[in-house]
Design a protein around this motif. Structure first.
Motif, PDB file in Angstrom:
ATOM      1  N   ALA A  50      34.142  85.646  49.098  1.00  0.00           N
ATOM      2  CA  ALA A  50      33.176  84.892  49.904  1.00  0.00           C
ATOM      3  C   ALA A  50      31.762  85.052  49.358  1.00  0.00           C
ATOM      4  CB  ALA A  50      33.243  85.355  51.361  1.00  0.00           C
ATOM      5  N   ILE A  51      31.425  86.268  48.935  1.00  0.00           N
ATOM      6  CA  ILE A  51      30.094  86.524  48.373  1.00  0.00           C
ATOM      7  C   ILE A  51      29.930  85.796  47.042  1.00  0.00           C
ATOM      8  CG2 ILE A  51      28.630  88.315  47.354  1.00  0.00           C
ATOM      9  CD1 ILE A  51      29.653  90.221  49.533  1.00  0.00           C
ATOM     10  N   MET A  52      30.950  85.823  46.204  1.00  0.00           N
ATOM     11  CA  MET A  52      30.870  85.131  44.917  1.00  0.00           C
ATOM     12  C   MET A  52      30.684  83.631  45.135  1.00  0.00           C
ATOM     13  SD  MET A  52      33.489  87.139  42.311  1.00  0.00           S
ATOM     14  CE  MET A  52      34.982  86.682  43.185  1.00  0.00           C
TER      15      MET A  52
ATOM     16  N   GLU B  44      31.197  94.325  60.456  1.00  0.00           N
ATOM     17  CA  GLU B  44      29.794  93.938  60.557  1.00  0.00           C
ATOM     18  C   GLU B  44      29.097  94.171  59.224  1.00  0.00           C
ATOM     19  OE1 GLU B  44      28.118  95.002  64.766  1.00  0.00           O
ATOM     20  OE2 GLU B  44      29.661  96.495  64.286  1.00  0.00           O
ATOM     21  N   MET B  45      28.016  93.396  59.003  1.00  0.00           N
ATOM     22  CA  MET B  45      27.330  93.483  57.725  1.00  0.00           C
ATOM     23  C   MET B  45      25.891  93.009  57.874  1.00  0.00           C
ATOM     24  SD  MET B  45      28.587  91.988  54.027  1.00  0.00           S
ATOM     25  CE  MET B  45      28.706  90.291  54.589  1.00  0.00           C
ATOM     26  N   LEU B  46      24.996  93.630  57.110  1.00  0.00           N
ATOM     27  CA  LEU B  46      23.622  93.167  56.969  1.00  0.00           C
ATOM     28  C   LEU B  46      23.439  92.614  55.568  1.00  0.00           C
ATOM     29  CD1 LEU B  46      21.542  95.952  58.760  1.00  0.00           C
ATOM     30  CD2 LEU B  46      21.816  93.578  59.497  1.00  0.00           C
ATOM     31  N   ILE B  47      22.676  91.524  55.467  1.00  0.00           N
ATOM     32  CA  ILE B  47      22.416  90.869  54.192  1.00  0.00           C
ATOM     33  C   ILE B  47      20.909  90.743  54.025  1.00  0.00           C
ATOM     34  CG2 ILE B  47      22.843  88.812  52.786  1.00  0.00           C
ATOM     35  CD1 ILE B  47      25.241  88.239  54.661  1.00  0.00           C
ATOM     36  N   TYR B  48      20.431  91.056  52.824  1.00  0.00           N
ATOM     37  CA  TYR B  48      18.998  91.026  52.557  1.00  0.00           C
ATOM     38  C   TYR B  48      18.700  90.076  51.406  1.00  0.00           C
ATOM     39  CZ  TYR B  48      18.829  95.012  55.626  1.00  0.00           C
ATOM     40  OH  TYR B  48      18.947  95.817  56.729  1.00  0.00           O
ATOM     41  N   GLY B  49      17.795  89.125  51.679  1.00  0.00           N
ATOM     42  CA  GLY B  49      17.363  88.181  50.663  1.00  0.00           C
ATOM     43  C   GLY B  49      17.940  86.802  50.866  1.00  0.00           C
ATOM     44  N   ASN B  50      17.248  85.805  50.319  1.00  0.00           N
ATOM     45  CA  ASN B  50      17.692  84.416  50.406  1.00  0.00           C
ATOM     46  C   ASN B  50      18.606  84.036  49.254  1.00  0.00           C
ATOM     47  OD1 ASN B  50      16.115  83.491  52.759  1.00  0.00           O
ATOM     48  ND2 ASN B  50      14.355  83.967  51.479  1.00  0.00           N
ATOM     49  N   TRP B  51      18.307  84.584  48.080  1.00  0.00           N
ATOM     50  CA  TRP B  51      19.092  84.280  46.887  1.00  0.00           C
ATOM     51  C   TRP B  51      18.948  85.444  45.912  1.00  0.00           C
ATOM     52  CZ3 TRP B  51      14.674  81.488  48.245  1.00  0.00           C
ATOM     53  CH2 TRP B  51      13.538  81.762  47.485  1.00  0.00           C
ATOM     54  N   GLY B  52      19.679  85.365  44.816  1.00  0.00           N
ATOM     55  CA  GLY B  52      19.638  86.437  43.831  1.00  0.00           C
ATOM     56  C   GLY B  52      21.038  86.917  43.502  1.00  0.00           C
ATOM     57  N   TYR B  53      21.150  87.775  42.499  1.00  0.00           N
ATOM     58  CA  TYR B  53      22.458  88.284  42.094  1.00  0.00           C
ATOM     59  C   TYR B  53      22.992  89.217  43.191  1.00  0.00           C
ATOM     60  CZ  TYR B  53      26.208  89.523  38.935  1.00  0.00           C
ATOM     61  OH  TYR B  53      27.447  89.672  38.375  1.00  0.00           O
ATOM     62  N   PRO B  54      24.249  89.052  43.594  1.00  0.00           N
ATOM     63  CA  PRO B  54      24.780  89.840  44.723  1.00  0.00           C
ATOM     64  C   PRO B  54      25.056  91.296  44.354  1.00  0.00           C
ATOM     65  CG  PRO B  54      26.496  88.441  43.816  1.00  0.00           C
ATOM     66  CD  PRO B  54      25.222  88.057  43.105  1.00  0.00           C
TER      67      PRO B  54
ATOM     68  N   VAL C 134      30.265  90.440  40.814  1.00  0.00           N
ATOM     69  CA  VAL C 134      29.214  91.015  41.649  1.00  0.00           C
ATOM     70  C   VAL C 134      28.861  92.398  41.113  1.00  0.00           C
ATOM     71  CG1 VAL C 134      30.047  89.775  43.690  1.00  0.00           C
ATOM     72  CG2 VAL C 134      30.827  92.127  43.253  1.00  0.00           C
ATOM     73  N   ALA C 135      27.756  92.945  41.606  1.00  0.00           N
ATOM     74  CA  ALA C 135      27.413  94.340  41.351  1.00  0.00           C
ATOM     75  C   ALA C 135      27.791  95.159  42.573  1.00  0.00           C
ATOM     76  CB  ALA C 135      25.912  94.476  41.065  1.00  0.00           C
ATOM     77  N   VAL C 136      28.210  96.405  42.364  1.00  0.00           N
ATOM     78  CA  VAL C 136      28.535  97.300  43.467  1.00  0.00           C
ATOM     79  C   VAL C 136      27.770  98.605  43.280  1.00  0.00           C
ATOM     80  CG1 VAL C 136      30.802  96.300  43.957  1.00  0.00           C
ATOM     81  CG2 VAL C 136      30.607  98.146  42.278  1.00  0.00           C
ATOM     82  N   ALA C 137      27.373  99.206  44.401  1.00  0.00           N
ATOM     83  CA  ALA C 137      26.554 100.415  44.338  1.00  0.00           C
ATOM     84  C   ALA C 137      26.809 101.265  45.571  1.00  0.00           C
ATOM     85  CB  ALA C 137      25.064 100.052  44.234  1.00  0.00           C
ATOM     86  N   GLY C 138      26.459 102.529  45.468  1.00  0.00           N
ATOM     87  CA  GLY C 138      26.596 103.412  46.620  1.00  0.00           C
ATOM     88  C   GLY C 138      26.075 104.797  46.323  1.00  0.00           C
TER      89      GLY C 138
END
Length: 234
Positions: A101-103, A18-28, A111-115
């Motif tokens: 898939a995100i790319m 499962e996943m939540l996605i925020y925003g319509n567009w922008g750098y992932p 992509v950028a990754v964070a945590g």
């Protein structure tokens, strides 16, 4: 601020994720949850809210996938070899299913990754293992040495999931192109781990920012300040 929920089957995990996605567009930007956290953790602890301006302006699009920590690093009911293998399945899911898939969705080549906390380990380990897919790495209050989770057990799979072990020998040219921020604060018990990783990166002349200007402890209050500040680097 648009929020989208998706549930999908992963062939590498052999289960739904499962996943939540925020925003319509922008750098992932992929945000990993903390210890055994779920995909909604960043929302519940208002990390997403701290980045509202970046999301609503279309600067970034944030993806919050689930973790499988309870079957890997924290799966104390399983033999260490099985736990590490389960994490490898998770890494394959990220590398071969989710990130491509995100790319494709965002029309980018990286992509950028964070945590935060243990999510920072996930972000760093993925970035250092697959630097060809990562442009930015932002960790907040992270620790990076995974060996304490496994007792005396050690094999090649442990080595290749433990950044302090494999990073000194890494030679992928993309590592020197990545924008890396290691965020910690004066009273964070993970500060020594960040300083240790910074020394490894510095020894390899990999450009990075060890950000220790924050005053506080290992907590969401600090991470909510760090996150939008680091997103400004995108």
């Amino acid at each position: 601020m648009q929020e989208r929920y998706i549930k999908y089957y992963s062939h590498h995990l052999g289960a739904d994720n499962e996943m939540l996605i925020y925003g319509n567009w922008g750098y992932p930007v992929i945000v990993f949850p903390t210890t055994m956290g779920r995909y909604y953790e960043a929302k519940d602890f208002k990390l997403i809210e701290s980045a509202r301006g970046h999301i609503e302006s279309g600067k970034v699009k944030i993806y919050c996938p689930d973790s499988i920590d309870k079957y890997s690093w924290y799966g104390k009911h399983l033999h260490p070899s099985e736990r590490v293998q389960n994490h490898n399945y998770y890494d394959q899911y990220l590398n071969e299913e989710l990130i491509p898939a995100i790319m494709n969705e965002c029309n980018v080549s990286k992509v950028a990754v964070a945590g935060c906390s243990f999510g920072g380990y996930h972000a760093a380990n993925f970035a250092f293992r697959h630097p060809d897919k990562v442009s930015h790495l932002f960790t907040m209050g992270a620790a990076f040495d995974i060996r304490s989770f496994l007792g005396d057990y050690y094999d090649d799979n442990v080595y290749f999931n433990n950044p302090p072990d494999y990073l000194p020998n890494a030679d992928n040219s993309n590592l020197w192109q990545m924008d890396i921020v290691l965020g910690t604060c004066n009273a964070d018990f993970c500060k020594p781990e960040n300083e240790r990783l910074s020394k490894i990166l510095a020894h390899k002349h990999i450009n990075h920012w060890l950000d220790i200007r924050w005053h506080g402890t290992h907590d969401w209050d600090i991470w909510r300040e760090m996150f939008p500040d680091y997103l400004n680097k995108i």
